[in-house]
Design a protein around this motif. Sequence first.
Motif, PDB file in Angstrom:
ATOM      1  N   ASP A 119       0.734  -1.130  -0.161  1.00 12.55           N
ATOM      2  CA  ASP A 119       0.069   0.031  -0.123  1.00 12.55           C
ATOM      3  C   ASP A 119       0.929   1.351  -0.075  1.00 12.55           C
ATOM      4  O   ASP A 119       1.970   1.366   0.827  1.00 12.55           O
ATOM      5  CB  ASP A 119      -0.933  -0.036   1.152  1.00 12.55           C
ATOM      6  CG  ASP A 119      -2.044   1.099   0.943  1.00 12.55           C
ATOM      7  OD1 ASP A 119      -2.690   1.305   0.289  1.00 12.55           O
ATOM      8  OD2 ASP A 119      -1.840   1.909   2.275  1.00 12.55           O
ATOM      9  N   PRO A 120       0.685   2.223  -1.259  1.00  9.78           N
ATOM     10  CA  PRO A 120       1.565   3.033  -0.958  1.00  9.78           C
ATOM     11  C   PRO A 120       1.454   4.048   0.328  1.00  9.78           C
ATOM     12  O   PRO A 120       0.436   4.086   0.980  1.00  9.78           O
ATOM     13  CB  PRO A 120       0.783   4.260  -2.116  1.00  9.78           C
ATOM     14  CG  PRO A 120       0.459   2.965  -2.924  1.00  9.78           C
ATOM     15  CD  PRO A 120      -0.153   1.958  -2.374  1.00  9.78           C
ATOM     16  N   ALA A 121       2.549   4.915   0.798  1.00  6.48           N
ATOM     17  CA  ALA A 121       2.519   5.283   1.976  1.00  6.48           C
ATOM     18  C   ALA A 121       3.399   6.730   2.149  1.00  6.48           C
ATOM     19  O   ALA A 121       4.279   6.774   1.329  1.00  6.48           O
ATOM     20  CB  ALA A 121       3.333   4.544   3.117  1.00  6.48           C
ATOM     21  N   ILE A 122       2.818   7.494   3.074  1.00  6.68           N
ATOM     22  CA  ILE A 122       3.782   8.707   3.338  1.00  6.68           C
ATOM     23  C   ILE A 122       4.701   8.416   4.316  1.00  6.68           C
ATOM     24  O   ILE A 122       4.330   7.854   5.116  1.00  6.68           O
ATOM     25  CB  ILE A 122       2.563   9.895   3.650  1.00  6.68           C
ATOM     26  CG1 ILE A 122       1.676  10.148   2.788  1.00  6.68           C
ATOM     27  CG2 ILE A 122       3.384  11.060   4.104  1.00  6.68           C
ATOM     28  CD1 ILE A 122       0.330  11.055   3.076  1.00  6.68           C
ATOM     29  N   VAL A 123       5.874   8.863   3.978  1.00  6.73           N
ATOM     30  CA  VAL A 123       6.962   8.409   5.088  1.00  6.73           C
ATOM     31  C   VAL A 123       7.823   9.683   5.494  1.00  6.73           C
ATOM     32  O   VAL A 123       8.135  10.491   4.564  1.00  6.73           O
ATOM     33  CB  VAL A 123       7.887   7.549   4.261  1.00  6.73           C
ATOM     34  CG1 VAL A 123       8.974   7.063   5.139  1.00  6.73           C
ATOM     35  CG2 VAL A 123       7.192   6.243   3.718  1.00  6.73           C
ATOM     36  N   ARG A 124       7.968   9.905   6.790  1.00  6.42           N
ATOM     37  CA  ARG A 124       8.456  10.935   7.326  1.00  6.42           C
ATOM     38  C   ARG A 124      10.216  10.368   7.640  1.00  6.42           C
ATOM     39  O   ARG A 124      10.075   9.448   8.213  1.00  6.42           O
ATOM     40  CB  ARG A 124       8.051  11.533   8.445  1.00  6.42           C
ATOM     41  CG  ARG A 124       8.524  12.860   9.054  1.00  6.42           C
ATOM     42  CD  ARG A 124       7.528  13.311  10.129  1.00  6.42           C
ATOM     43  NE  ARG A 124       8.224  14.355  10.777  1.00  6.42           N
ATOM     44  CZ  ARG A 124       7.639  15.168  11.672  1.00  6.42           C
ATOM     45  NH1 ARG A 124       6.565  15.129  11.972  1.00  6.42           N
ATOM     46  NH2 ARG A 124       8.266  16.249  11.972  1.00  6.42           N
ATOM     47  N   ALA A 137       5.386   6.952   9.609  1.00  8.31           N
ATOM     48  CA  ALA A 137       4.850   6.228   8.123  1.00  8.31           C
ATOM     49  C   ALA A 137       3.390   6.155   8.169  1.00  8.31           C
ATOM     50  O   ALA A 137       2.998   5.954   9.372  1.00  8.31           O
ATOM     51  CB  ALA A 137       5.479   5.004   7.539  1.00  8.31           C
ATOM     52  N   ILE A 138       2.594   6.947   7.193  1.00 15.17           N
ATOM     53  CA  ILE A 138       1.199   6.659   7.162  1.00 15.17           C
ATOM     54  C   ILE A 138       0.786   5.928   5.968  1.00 15.17           C
ATOM     55  O   ILE A 138       0.970   6.548   4.910  1.00 15.17           O
ATOM     56  CB  ILE A 138       0.731   8.226   7.112  1.00 15.17           C
ATOM     57  CG1 ILE A 138       1.247   9.087   8.429  1.00 15.17           C
ATOM     58  CG2 ILE A 138      -0.727   8.185   7.140  1.00 15.17           C
ATOM     59  CD1 ILE A 138       1.207  10.627   8.225  1.00 15.17           C
ATOM     60  N   PRO A 139      -0.236   5.106   6.043  1.00 11.23           N
ATOM     61  CA  PRO A 139      -0.616   4.367   5.021  1.00 11.23           C
ATOM     62  C   PRO A 139      -1.563   5.225   4.413  1.00 11.23           C
ATOM     63  O   PRO A 139      -2.291   5.866   4.982  1.00 11.23           O
ATOM     64  CB  PRO A 139      -1.120   3.014   5.701  1.00 11.23           C
ATOM     65  CG  PRO A 139      -1.311   3.274   6.988  1.00 11.23           C
ATOM     66  CD  PRO A 139      -0.468   4.461   7.449  1.00 11.23           C
ATOM     67  N   GLY A 150      -1.557  -0.147  -5.155  1.00  7.62           N
ATOM     68  CA  GLY A 150      -1.087   0.448  -6.022  1.00  7.62           C
ATOM     69  C   GLY A 150      -1.254  -0.005  -7.377  1.00  7.62           C
ATOM     70  O   GLY A 150      -0.658   0.285  -8.510  1.00  7.62           O
ATOM     71  N   LEU A 151      -2.331  -0.938  -7.310  1.00  7.54           N
ATOM     72  CA  LEU A 151      -2.900  -1.529  -8.548  1.00  7.54           C
ATOM     73  C   LEU A 151      -3.417  -0.785  -9.624  1.00  7.54           C
ATOM     74  O   LEU A 151      -3.982   0.311  -9.230  1.00  7.54           O
ATOM     75  CB  LEU A 151      -3.663  -2.824  -8.302  1.00  7.54           C
ATOM     76  CG  LEU A 151      -3.186  -3.933  -7.493  1.00  7.54           C
ATOM     77  CD1 LEU A 151      -3.875  -5.012  -6.922  1.00  7.54           C
ATOM     78  CD2 LEU A 151      -2.246  -4.661  -8.307  1.00  7.54           C
TER      79      LEU A 151
END
Length: 447
Positions: A119-124, A137-139, A150-151
Amino acid sequence: MSPRAAGRRPIHRSVAAGVPLALLAAFAVAGTANATSGPAQPRVTHTATLGDLPLGTFSNGLLPGTVDNDRGVDLGGIGSDIYPTGRKGEFWTVTDRGPNGQIKVDGAKRRTFPVPGFDPAIVRIRVTGGAVKVIDAIPITTSSGKPVTGLSNQAGRDEAPYSFDAQTPLPYNPNGVDTEGIVRAADGSFWLVDEYGPSLLHVSARGKVLTRYAPKGLHLTGTDYPVVEALPAILLHRKINRGLEGLTQLPGGDLVMALQSPLSLPDSDAGDTSRTTRLLRFSPGKRSVTAEYAYRFDPVNVVDPSEDDTSELKISSVVAVGPDRLLVEERTDKSARLHEVRLTRRADILGGPYDRDTTSPSLEQLDDPAAAGVPVLGKRLVVDLGTVAGVPGKIEGVARVDRDTLALINDNDFGMTDGSGAFDGQGRLVDSGIETTVTYVRLPRRI
């Protein structure tokens, strides 16, 4: 990156929706500082590297049970963009859709998703010495908290998804996103751009998609979040895997997003040979695009002297440096140049003839748009990163650290390569050896 045994200890999610504290210590690897050029030239002052962490460990720590087999892939791909958090050495980054590649089967390329549950994530991240450390990290999830994945979204428009060996078809997912640019709004929410729609996503501080803004006429149905068709319909002609890539926020709050490559108008041949792409200005308050600009690439052999294929030109990052000024990154996979542009009212082409796909010749077909009366954005070269020793290839994220320092981040593609040799006989990744790095570049003059 290195191979590991298949057995893994289970991990537990922290109370905050980020990486468990026990994992954060796993992110460390030595880097090097580099300052060899003279003071009058741009130079690398520091490099830091992301350490190895199994992708399954990372993903299941955010959303338990999403990845059952990571095939030996480590966390990577966080270099889709980089945005300062406001604290020294800390940045928000975002992954793309996850590990993916291409394998030819019967002469046709198939798009593979070796870890389809990713699952794409926002990563600090935080740069500490020679290490890039993940501190949160935030999913990215749907309205009901399910992973977006990401499909590919739509049959007939997006590439059909396949298993790691390109033998087994995978299901499409209308919720899927191929995230690229990122900015954080004053209220703590995030804005992201996506290549599939292409689209602009507004995401909550906890990662839930609040709204996905898509081109008019996309007709994306079956999503577990609201979709608003607010972008120009002309964007439906984006090249496969070349949707919206760069994103920045102007001081007044408007967003500017960049189309990675010229549109395929009227066909793919025109798009592959064109040097004209588009920037769009979006008002979050009005929830609409308020301006559109024609941007002209330099010739490909100017951007990258080793390249002669115009279709390799891309915009991957845009950075606001004033109320109406941007840095725009033109790149190939090997080299990049940053130009400064100024957005002006007279350069706005929104709603004009080049927003209609019946216009002939199209904007993309014009050999010299300015000579044809198109108000192409003027630009000034700020730095040729291809001439700066120590800058890696495939720079996709650029951030301004201060008035004369940039932070660059590369996309390592999760250590993947294309072709059937990407995985061994046991279905484990044959790692490319390319790591994710954050590189600081000092410029000889202020931005």
